[in-house]
Design a protein around this motif. Sequence first.
Motif, PDB file in Angstrom:
ATOM      1  N   TYR A  55      45.864  -5.987  -4.600  1.00  0.00           N
ATOM      2  CA  TYR A  55      46.425  -7.291  -4.268  1.00  0.00           C
ATOM      3  C   TYR A  55      47.881  -7.394  -4.672  1.00  0.00           C
ATOM      4  O   TYR A  55      48.669  -8.070  -4.006  1.00  0.00           O
ATOM      5  CB  TYR A  55      45.565  -8.460  -4.747  1.00  0.00           C
ATOM      6  N   LEU A  56      48.322  -6.707  -5.708  1.00  0.00           N
ATOM      7  CA  LEU A  56      49.746  -6.716  -6.045  1.00  0.00           C
ATOM      8  C   LEU A  56      50.566  -5.960  -4.995  1.00  0.00           C
ATOM      9  O   LEU A  56      51.696  -6.351  -4.681  1.00  0.00           O
ATOM     10  CB  LEU A  56      49.966  -6.125  -7.432  1.00  0.00           C
ATOM     11  N   ALA A  57      50.008  -4.885  -4.428  1.00  0.00           N
ATOM     12  CA  ALA A  57      50.699  -4.159  -3.355  1.00  0.00           C
ATOM     13  C   ALA A  57      50.825  -5.038  -2.113  1.00  0.00           C
ATOM     14  O   ALA A  57      51.872  -5.048  -1.447  1.00  0.00           O
ATOM     15  CB  ALA A  57      49.959  -2.868  -3.023  1.00  0.00           C
ATOM     16  N   VAL A  58      49.779  -5.793  -1.811  1.00  0.00           N
ATOM     17  CA  VAL A  58      49.833  -6.726  -0.680  1.00  0.00           C
ATOM     18  C   VAL A  58      50.900  -7.785  -0.934  1.00  0.00           C
ATOM     19  O   VAL A  58      51.689  -8.115  -0.047  1.00  0.00           O
ATOM     20  CB  VAL A  58      48.453  -7.371  -0.424  1.00  0.00           C
ATOM     21  N   PHE A  59      50.936  -8.322  -2.153  1.00  0.00           N
ATOM     22  CA  PHE A  59      51.944  -9.337  -2.488  1.00  0.00           C
ATOM     23  C   PHE A  59      53.352  -8.767  -2.366  1.00  0.00           C
ATOM     24  O   PHE A  59      54.260  -9.426  -1.867  1.00  0.00           O
ATOM     25  CB  PHE A  59      51.747  -9.869  -3.899  1.00  0.00           C
ATOM     26  N   ALA A  60      53.560  -7.543  -2.835  1.00  0.00           N
ATOM     27  CA  ALA A  60      54.887  -6.924  -2.767  1.00  0.00           C
ATOM     28  C   ALA A  60      55.320  -6.765  -1.319  1.00  0.00           C
ATOM     29  O   ALA A  60      56.457  -7.105  -0.961  1.00  0.00           O
ATOM     30  CB  ALA A  60      54.878  -5.566  -3.464  1.00  0.00           C
ATOM     31  N   LEU A  61      54.428  -6.267  -0.492  1.00  0.00           N
ATOM     32  CA  LEU A  61      54.769  -6.058   0.909  1.00  0.00           C
ATOM     33  C   LEU A  61      55.008  -7.391   1.619  1.00  0.00           C
ATOM     34  O   LEU A  61      55.978  -7.535   2.367  1.00  0.00           O
ATOM     35  CB  LEU A  61      53.650  -5.274   1.597  1.00  0.00           C
ATOM     36  N   ALA A  62      54.158  -8.375   1.360  1.00  0.00           N
ATOM     37  CA  ALA A  62      54.326  -9.683   2.002  1.00  0.00           C
ATOM     38  C   ALA A  62      55.591 -10.385   1.517  1.00  0.00           C
ATOM     39  O   ALA A  62      56.325 -10.972   2.318  1.00  0.00           O
ATOM     40  CB  ALA A  62      53.105 -10.549   1.737  1.00  0.00           C
ATOM     41  N   ALA A  63      55.863 -10.335   0.224  1.00  0.00           N
ATOM     42  CA  ALA A  63      57.038 -11.015  -0.323  1.00  0.00           C
ATOM     43  C   ALA A  63      58.333 -10.390   0.171  1.00  0.00           C
ATOM     44  O   ALA A  63      59.367 -11.056   0.222  1.00  0.00           O
ATOM     45  CB  ALA A  63      56.989 -11.002  -1.848  1.00  0.00           C
ATOM     46  N   SER A  64      58.294  -9.124   0.563  1.00  0.00           N
ATOM     47  CA  SER A  64      59.516  -8.485   1.056  1.00  0.00           C
ATOM     48  C   SER A  64      59.918  -9.006   2.424  1.00  0.00           C
ATOM     49  O   SER A  64      61.050  -8.809   2.849  1.00  0.00           O
ATOM     50  CB  SER A  64      59.340  -6.970   1.095  1.00  0.00           C
ATOM     51  N   ASP A 118      57.965   0.817  -0.315  1.00  0.00           N
ATOM     52  CA  ASP A 118      59.105   1.629  -0.748  1.00  0.00           C
ATOM     53  C   ASP A 118      59.916   2.132   0.440  1.00  0.00           C
ATOM     54  O   ASP A 118      61.141   2.206   0.368  1.00  0.00           O
ATOM     55  CB  ASP A 118      58.628   2.797  -1.613  1.00  0.00           C
ATOM     56  N   TRP A 119      59.244   2.460   1.533  1.00  0.00           N
ATOM     57  CA  TRP A 119      59.957   2.876   2.734  1.00  0.00           C
ATOM     58  C   TRP A 119      60.850   1.745   3.228  1.00  0.00           C
ATOM     59  O   TRP A 119      62.025   1.939   3.541  1.00  0.00           O
ATOM     60  CB  TRP A 119      58.948   3.286   3.790  1.00  0.00           C
ATOM     61  N   GLY A 120      60.307   0.535   3.271  1.00  0.00           N
ATOM     62  CA  GLY A 120      61.084  -0.619   3.702  1.00  0.00           C
ATOM     63  C   GLY A 120      62.199  -0.977   2.745  1.00  0.00           C
ATOM     64  O   GLY A 120      63.209  -1.568   3.141  1.00  0.00           O
ATOM     65  N   SER A 121      62.039  -0.641   1.477  1.00  0.00           N
ATOM     66  CA  SER A 121      63.059  -0.938   0.463  1.00  0.00           C
ATOM     67  C   SER A 121      64.131   0.133   0.389  1.00  0.00           C
ATOM     68  O   SER A 121      65.077  -0.001  -0.380  1.00  0.00           O
ATOM     69  CB  SER A 121      62.404  -1.087  -0.913  1.00  0.00           C
ATOM     70  N   GLY A 122      63.960   1.211   1.118  1.00  0.00           N
ATOM     71  CA  GLY A 122      64.946   2.282   1.104  1.00  0.00           C
ATOM     72  C   GLY A 122      64.694   3.357   0.071  1.00  0.00           C
ATOM     73  O   GLY A 122      65.477   4.292  -0.057  1.00  0.00           O
ATOM     74  N   ALA A 123      63.596   3.258  -0.665  1.00  0.00           N
ATOM     75  CA  ALA A 123      63.240   4.281  -1.662  1.00  0.00           C
ATOM     76  C   ALA A 123      62.374   5.329  -0.970  1.00  0.00           C
ATOM     77  O   ALA A 123      61.164   5.416  -1.202  1.00  0.00           O
ATOM     78  CB  ALA A 123      62.518   3.637  -2.846  1.00  0.00           C
ATOM     79  N   LEU A 124      62.990   6.135  -0.124  1.00  0.00           N
ATOM     80  CA  LEU A 124      62.236   7.053   0.728  1.00  0.00           C
ATOM     81  C   LEU A 124      61.549   8.169  -0.055  1.00  0.00           C
ATOM     82  O   LEU A 124      60.437   8.574   0.294  1.00  0.00           O
ATOM     83  CB  LEU A 124      63.156   7.643   1.792  1.00  0.00           C
ATOM     84  N   ALA A 125      62.185   8.673  -1.102  1.00  0.00           N
ATOM     85  CA  ALA A 125      61.557   9.749  -1.880  1.00  0.00           C
ATOM     86  C   ALA A 125      60.281   9.243  -2.551  1.00  0.00           C
ATOM     87  O   ALA A 125      59.252   9.928  -2.557  1.00  0.00           O
ATOM     88  CB  ALA A 125      62.534  10.286  -2.932  1.00  0.00           C
ATOM     89  N   ARG A 126      60.337   8.030  -3.095  1.00  0.00           N
ATOM     90  CA  ARG A 126      59.134   7.463  -3.723  1.00  0.00           C
ATOM     91  C   ARG A 126      58.091   7.140  -2.658  1.00  0.00           C
ATOM     92  O   ARG A 126      56.890   7.283  -2.896  1.00  0.00           O
ATOM     93  CB  ARG A 126      59.495   6.225  -4.540  1.00  0.00           C
ATOM     94  N   ALA A 127      58.520   6.702  -1.478  1.00  0.00           N
ATOM     95  CA  ALA A 127      57.576   6.430  -0.393  1.00  0.00           C
ATOM     96  C   ALA A 127      56.840   7.707   0.009  1.00  0.00           C
ATOM     97  O   ALA A 127      55.624   7.688   0.233  1.00  0.00           O
ATOM     98  CB  ALA A 127      58.314   5.835   0.807  1.00  0.00           C
ATOM     99  N   TRP A 128      57.576   8.825   0.088  1.00  0.00           N
ATOM    100  CA  TRP A 128      56.934  10.090   0.435  1.00  0.00           C
ATOM    101  C   TRP A 128      55.937  10.499  -0.655  1.00  0.00           C
ATOM    102  O   TRP A 128      54.832  10.946  -0.363  1.00  0.00           O
ATOM    103  CB  TRP A 128      57.985  11.183   0.637  1.00  0.00           C
TER     104      TRP A 128
END
Length: 181
Positions: A55-64, A118-128
């Motif tokens: 649910y925190l991941a959902v909140f992070a994605l939605a809040a972005s 993370d992909w949407g935030s520009g942190a591509l290495a962490r997204a991978w």
Amino acid sequence: MTLTSPLARSQDKSRFLRWSAHLPSHPHPHPPASISATTTTAAPTTSPHLPPALYLAVFALAASYLAPDSPLARSTHAPHVFAHAARAHLMRDVLLGGAAGGVTLETVQAAVLLALFDWGSGALARAWTLSALALALALSLSLHLSASLAPDPNHLKLRTFHAVLIVHALVALRLDRPPLT
């Protein structure tokens, strides 16, 4: 006919986001009082509890996706706060077994949602890295097996596995890295 402000619903979501960030990390031991004791089902009942990482991941994605000038964006935590907390819960669940008893389908879903954030935030290495983690966890749970080997009436396991494969392949292509196979 009563007219309501479209913002009223958003304010309720804001209150929910602030309240739910402090939910306990264990399921409720008793069913809600609204469920009749005489009600029986053929399938075993499960708690509707979601692990904090999901649910925190959902909140992070939605809040972005909130507009910076909206009242809802000013009244909730910043997306990176939710993402940081979700990563902490995810790592606890993966590395230490977590409160939920280890890796579950929801753990894989949280990892892939954090990869999208993370992909949407520009942190591509962490997204991978997170998408590769989600893929490894999905394989360890055998989400890739056919439904005949692992019963899955709603196909949630297979849908999750396909989502993980797609996100990982897209992030890998974006970084010009080969996807894990």
